[in-house]
Enzyme design. Structure first.
Site, short mmCIF file in Angstrom:
data_model
loop_
_atom_site.label_atom_id
_atom_site.label_comp_id
_atom_site.label_asym_id
_atom_site.label_seq_id
_atom_site.Cartn_x
_atom_site.Cartn_y
_atom_site.Cartn_z
N ARG A 11 19.85 -1.91 52.17
CA ARG A 11 20.56 -2.16 53.41
C ARG A 11 19.62 -2.65 54.51
NH1 ARG A 11 25.26 -0.05 55.25
NH2 ARG A 11 24.64 -1.35 57.00
N GLY A 26 17.69 4.92 61.51
CA GLY A 26 17.04 5.75 60.50
C GLY A 26 15.54 5.84 60.67
N GLY A 27 14.95 6.75 59.90
CA GLY A 27 13.51 7.00 59.98
C GLY A 27 12.69 5.78 59.63
N ASP A 139 12.98 1.81 47.31
CA ASP A 139 13.98 2.61 46.64
C ASP A 139 14.60 2.07 45.35
OD1 ASP A 139 14.54 5.18 46.90
OD2 ASP A 139 16.17 4.99 48.34
N ARG A 271 24.61 14.05 53.92
CA ARG A 271 25.63 13.16 53.38
C ARG A 271 26.44 13.99 52.38
NH1 ARG A 271 24.29 10.12 49.90
NH2 ARG A 271 22.16 10.77 49.62
N LYS A 276 23.35 17.62 47.20
CA LYS A 276 23.01 18.43 48.37
C LYS A 276 23.42 19.90 48.21
CE LYS A 276 21.43 14.76 50.60
NZ LYS A 276 20.01 14.55 50.91
N LEU A 373 15.06 15.04 55.21
CA LEU A 373 14.61 14.88 56.60
C LEU A 373 15.29 15.85 57.54
CD1 LEU A 373 14.37 11.00 56.80
CD2 LEU A 373 12.51 12.66 56.71
N ASP A 494 -10.28 -14.10 17.49
CA ASP A 494 -9.62 -12.93 16.91
C ASP A 494 -8.13 -13.28 16.77
OD1 ASP A 494 -9.03 -10.13 16.34
OD2 ASP A 494 -8.17 -10.12 18.37
N TYR A 495 -7.42 -12.58 15.86
CA TYR A 495 -6.02 -12.94 15.64
C TYR A 495 -5.06 -12.01 16.40
CZ TYR A 495 -1.58 -13.78 13.34
OH TYR A 495 -0.27 -14.04 13.11
#
Ligand code: GDG
Length: 725
Positions: A11, A26-27, A139, A271, A276, A373, A494-495
């Site tokens: 967002r 927001g933070g 995020d 939320r 929660k 938070l 080398d192979y």
């Protein structure tokens, strides 16, 4: 000139509505706003929060966002948001990151959208990024983005921060496409987590799911190196301080104090999300109220912000929470009080601060939470009238908030007891508990967090050259010049892992059409004198390459077949292999003790393979076996080597370097020689100091070779280029 920081999240920090654009607070926004403008110029890339399908409207939104908000929108239509956001991100990834596989749903179409949307984000970033810019991806919705960016622009510095927990491997592996997601994150130069526990789980997942061999904080893959770090996010401390000092705040607090009429307030803010622990908390409240004789004195306030309402589990949760609260209020309400006050909506910031400040107890009991938070914000508001924080021990914040009452949210009785104890605590004790925590929360705030992450991102080791580029210019020019002057170019190749990609099953590693096309070009190129050199037995080399005019060296240098001859020559005639019989039983013991491992008896060596075993257990047993073998063979001309998923014991005199040295001596007329290889056995070639001998390491890892190239595909391309010049 300030450095440009491109911040990428699902967002944008603004929401574009029908007639206006609202800024969110927001933070993350605060953290980035706090970075010095002189040092960083911040651009934000993300979804604007609604679907806009008309091109004219999109253009207009894009212009306003860019000019007035420093934002670049990624437009998603309804189907995309449903499948990418509600579907794969929030119904597949989110529950698993939170240890809730029972909540997980998965539909293949969602994954397709997730991949496409991540690609769209990548395109947007690449359109806007320039060399020297920093890109910070946020995020779980954008886990594929770091690798997409790195593949397209290897020199871009990319950081990734995961705001959720990272679960243990046994949980993460349930996620369809988990491997791609972890690999996507590893495209970042720096990956940040809230806690060391999450970092440790990611580390083990990279090791076990992706079969990588990481060092504690560095994971190398595909030529790049990701550094892991712990960065606990903080709050917007300055904004809280400013609000607490405002008259508006004081007014609201008094208003709410009057409304709740002297009751003890227990506050929960979150939320509406099943992580929660809301239903578990209601169970604890039930037990508390059942045992309390002061039901009328306590009021529980729930601020539950509507979230992800398009998803069935979230709708069901809301219904269940409302029903449960109804039941409890019915059970415990009196004429004086209705104990639970439920707000299904958000409150404005000053009101939130006033409530934090007024609440006697904050009851923050997520079943699991990346950080949380709310716990930190509550402490920020405990300046004058301290309350107590009851915090789930399963929130990332519990690691920092050591003086809170820590509870197990699944233990309703324990939470009820903590509640009773918290309400009985004296103000002095609460003050004493809160002071050091509040200091920490105010000092290590969101700005501090962002600055720390960005400083470390800037200081991350410079991305290693993945492909030749300028770095291989020297070797390319030298070969092209030698060929154009008709001098011989001796190529010791080398192979497995060098000309051809490694296969889990060595028998499946026959030359692909791409390899064969290259070998034909090599055979047709005059003056290119090719030696294929391998740890494989003679039969494999003869079967695959017998028809080409090449020298073949088998068994790590124990035997050779010169081009034009039919017979193999034993280069190890004087070497004794008596030790094989003595050491075999020891390798068998490890075979028995390590499921998935097996012993291979070769003519010149013994090999213990563990690529099909659990990679952590296998690596542990490999270390043990190697140590045991080294101790046992210390005084003998025997070499013990830990290679890619193997431990090999062989005679010290026999190695690829010795075989190459011999061929170079026999054919000293070469104009220039190049040896190329991918693993430790090839280091014996890289150690040689013959004149005009160049060396290329293919892939990751420490090496003595002078040049490096990312992988077999890039190496084949490099050879094609020098041969066709
Ligand atoms: C994810 C991780 C991690 C809530 N109600 C209101 C309101 N809020 C604000 C809070 C807080 C934020 O929302 C919630 O942040 P959390 O950290 O508690 O949880 P998530 O939303 O799940 O966030 C989490 C975080 O990312 C950061 O990395 O800590 O673990 O899950 O700031 O104040 N704000 C206002 N009114 C409300 O009603 N104004």
């Amino acid at each position: 000139m300030p450095t440009t920081l491109i911040n990428v999240s699902n967002r944008l920090p603004v929401t574009v509505g029908a007639d206006k654009i609202t800024k969110s607070s927001g933070g993350l926004v605060a953290a980035l706003e706090g970075l010095s403008k002189g040092e960083y110029k911040t651009t934000w890339i993300g979804w604007p929060g609604a679907a806009f399908s008309e091109p004219v409207r999109q253009k207009e939104i894009e212009r306003v966002l860019r000019d007035e908000h420093g934002c670049v929108p990624v437009f998603l239509d309804k189907e995309e948001t449903e499948a990418f956001y509600e579907g794969f991100s929030n119904s597949s990834v989110w529950p698993l990151l939170h240890y809730l596989p029972n909540y997980m749903h998965y539909e293949p179409a969602w994954w397709e959208h997730y991949r496409n949307v991540n690609r769209r984000f990548a395109e947007r970033v690449l359109e806007n990024a320039h060399d020297g810019d920093l890109v910070w991806v946020h995020d779980y919705q954008l886990m594929l983005l770091p690798a997409l960016l790195k593949a397209a622009a290897p020199h871009l510095r990319v950081g990734f921060f995961l705001h959720t927990p990272f679960p243990v491997y046994e949980i993460f592996r349930c996620l369809p496409h988990g491997r791609e997601l972890a690999a996507g994150m590893l495209g970042a130069d720096r990956i940040g987590f809230h806690t060391f526990g999450y970092l440790r789980h990611f580390f083990a997942t990279a090791q076990r799911l992706l079969d990588l061999d990481p060092e504690l904080t560095h994971i190398r893959t595909g030529g790049y190196s990701a550094t892991l770090g712990v960065y606990p996010i903080g709050i917007n401390a300055a904004k809280f301080e400013e609000t607490l000092n405002s008259p508006e705040f004081a007014r609201r607090r008094e208003e709410f104090r009057a409304v709740h009429g002297g009751k003890r307030i227990v506050l929960s803010v979150e939320r509406m999300d099943y992580t929660k622990g809301i239903l578990h908390r209601l169970e604890a409240i039930d037990q508390f109220l059942a045992g309390s004789n002061r039901v009328d004195d306590v009021r529980f306030i729930f601020v539950s912000v509507p979230s992800r309402e398009g998803i069935e589990e979230y709708q069901a949760l809301r219904e269940e929470v409302e029903a449960q609260i109804g039941r409890l209020n019915g059970k415990y309400a009196t004429l004086r009080n209705s104990p639970i006050h439920f707000i299904h909506g958000s409150v404005d910031f000053v009101d939130l601060c006033a409530m934090y400040s007024l609440a006697d107890v904050a009851l923050v009991t997520p079943l699991i939470d990346g950080m949380n938070l709310v716990a930190k914000e509550y402490l920020a508001c405990q300046r004058d009238n301290p309350g107590l924080l009851i915090l789930s021990e399963f929130a990332g914040a519990a690691e920092e908030l050591f003086n809170a009452f820590l509870v197990n949210p699944y233990d309703a009785g324990g939470v009820a007891e903590a509640l009773a104890a918290a309400l009985a605590l004296s103000p002095e004790e609460k003050r004493a508990r809160n002071r050091p925590m509040r200091e920490r929360v105010m000092r290590y705030d969101a700005q501090h967090w962002a600055r720390n992450f960005i400083n470390d991102l800037v200081a991350s080791p410079a991305p290693e050259p993945a492909t030749a580029g300028a770095d291989l210019g020297g070797v390319r020019d030298a070969i092209v010049r030698a060929l154009s002057e008709n001098r011989n170019v001796a190529l010791f190749l080398d192979y497995d892992g060098t000309l051809r990609e490694i296969e889990r099953d060595p028998h499946a590693a026959a030359p692909t059409p791409a390899v064969e096309a290259l070998l034909r070009k090599l055979q047709d190129r005059p003056n290119a004198d090719v030696t294929l050199i391998s740890g494989r037995p003679q039969e494999d080399l003869e079967r695959w390459f017998g028809a080409y005019p090449f020298n073949l060296i088998a068994e790590h240098g124990a035997s050779a077949r010169r081009h034009g001859q039919r017979e193999w020559e034993q280069l190890d005639r004087t070497v004794s292999y008596a030790w094989k019989a003595e050491l075999l039983p020891i390798l068998r013991l490890y075979e028995e003790a390590t499921p998935g491992s097996f012993v291979e008896e070769k003519r010149t060596s013994l090999v213990w393979h563990y690529r099909k075993a659990d990679s952590q257990f296998g690596a542990w047993k490999a270390r043990e076996l190697a140590e045991e073998l080294v101790a046992l063979t210390a005084n003998e001309p025997i070499q013990v080597r830990r290679g890619k998923k193997i431990v090999e014991v062989s005679a010290a005199e026999v190695n690829k370097g010795a075989a190459v040295a011999r061929l170079l001596e026999l054919d000293a007329g070469y104009g220039i020689a190049l040896c190329a290889g991918d693993d430790q056995t090839d280091e014996t070639m890289f150690r040689l100091s013959a004149p005009r001998l160049l060396s290329i390491k293919v892939g990751d890892g420490p090496t003595l070779a002078r040049y490096r190239i990312a992988g077999p595909a890039e190496f084949r391309q490099f050879l094609e280029e020098v041969l066709t010049k």
